[in-house]
Structure formats: structure tokens, C-alpha cells
Design a protein around this motif. Sequence first.
Motif: not given
Length: 349
Positions: A175-184, A203-208, A223-235
Amino acid sequence: MIPVFDGHNDFLQRMVAAGPDRDRLWLQGDGTGHLDLPRMKAGGFAGGFFAIWTPSPPGPDDALAAMLKKDPPFALDLPPEIPAAQALPHAIAQAGQLMAMARTGTLDICRTAAELRASIEAGRIAAILHIEGAEPIPDLDALHVWHAMGLRSLGPVWSRPTRYGHGVPFAFPASPDTGPGLTEAGKELVGECNRLRIMLDLSHLNEKGFDDVARLSDAPLVASHSCAHAVAPSSRNLTDRQLAVIAESGGLVGLNYAVGFLHPEGRREPMHGFEIMLRHLDHLLAHLGEDGVALGSDFDGADMPVDLADAGALQALVQAMLAHGYGRELVEKIAWKNWLGVLQRTWGA
């Protein structure tokens, strides 16, 4: 020929490595990599985002090298944040290469949508200065300096953490849900990018972190260069929930051509034909609509499908979309018009 506007490439690193042969690399090519002016012209590459990126120092546990040798499943740790003092020389060198390309008269560094259109109409390459991973931007004063230099698109992270947020590791399935969100500092960065009309690239930013940008930003989500997680479950790929948030903002996703993010099983074996790419495009269109899907190759930064080996083959992808049943109007939107539309909405000019 239908023009193609590209959401992401890493060509500037090759320009730096070419040293005194850089003009020859750009104007004539050297038979390597994915991009050079002759292949762009042959494939209808009208312009795109040219990324400035700081490589991690080499080491025995280099994450990218390990990733390329692993079969799924895998989950790779990433190097720590790179200090601004180390990142800045890399970034300045790459920005200088883009400016050198412009001095050949074949490329324009565009700061407005009007400049993009004028460059494309004139038959030059329309380039947008993009930073992937904000390590070379230690504070908001530096952001203003980069903006004055032409920066119009910024990804707060390239997977590694920065002082602004956290990226997704290279992992499959994950999952892309891998850590904390933005800092202040990251939240302040979003506000200042909005004020300066710098496009924020998710693109590359985690879910939070994605959710924080969505909550704080007044611009379309991209998201400038990303694919669909439902097709390919990459983070690295976007979930249907994230696609819905992007659609609600009037934003856009550029399809990444990287084999490892396209392949439903995460493998980096040679990929023939366009069936899997079209499967991702079908899914993105279903969730984002016809105005929310574009292209974001990752040329010179990843392994490409066999039949899309470099920019010279872009019209093969165009023809595959037409043969798949996409009408010419839709193909033109995906190929270039949607990028110009979202940049008009983001930049306001």
C-alpha cells in the motif's frame, strides 16, 4: 502524427554525465538511453517536464540496484535524507544543462501556458523545469530563488524522506500508506507553491502526505508519472480512493511507462505490446474521466516496454490507443491537451 507532451523524464542526468559532449548528445544522440532531440522529433515528443533529481550516494545496500535484482515480493529500505548542501550542486548542474539545451535554439524553458503553446507551435521542445525531491530547497526563500530561475513544478519527495515529507519505499505488493504525513515545513511549502503557482507533483509521496496536500492545496492535484494500484499493487501506484480525490480536484495522472510499476505482478521482465498499459489507461479513465488522464513516461529513469523502447516509438503508443477504440479526440487529450489544460488551471496563465 499526434503530439505527445510528457509528464516526467530524467534526461538531465545524462546531460551532466556527457560533460563536453553534451550538445552532441542532445542534438544528435549517442545511441543510448531513451531521449535525444532526433528521437523526440521522430516520435512527436512536443515537450514535457525535465526533472532535476539528486542521486543517493552509492553504497553496499543501494536500494535501486537491489530492486532491479529482486523478484516480488520485496520491500526495500531507502537511504536517509540528503542534506541541502549535498543536493544543491547536483541540482544546479542539471538546471544548467537544461539552460544549455535552450541555448541551442531547439528548446524553450516555459513558465506559462501561453509559452508552452507558442513553443509547441514553433516546433521547438517545450520544457518545464521540475524538481523531483525538494532536497535542494532548504527553505521558502530558496523556493523563490528557484521560481525566479524558472521552476514551475515540484515533487516534495523522491521516495527518500525530506524535511517536507515522506515518500513511498519500493515495495510490491504494498500500500502507499507507509508513514507519516507532511511536516510543518511541508505544509508551509504547499501554501507557498500555491501562491507562486508552482505545480505540486504527488508521484512518490506517501498516502498521508498525499492527503495533506489534498487538504491544504487550492490547485488541481497532479501525479505526473504514476499507475493504477488496482491493476498493479506497487506502493508507487495510486489507489482508487486517491484517484477519486484527484478527480474531485479537477486534477490529472500521467501514466508511468516503467515496466515494474505497470506489471500486475511487479516483475521487471521484458514487456511486449501495449495491453497492460491500456489496462492501466482504461482504469484511470474510468476513475478520472477523459480530462484527467495523460502520459508521464519516466524516460531515462526506468526500464521501458520493448515496443516503447525510447521517444522515437511514441507514435506506436498513440496508434495502440486508437486501435483500442479511443477516438482521436480522446487520444489527443491523453497525449497532450490534458497536460496543457491542467497547467492552465494551475498556473493561471
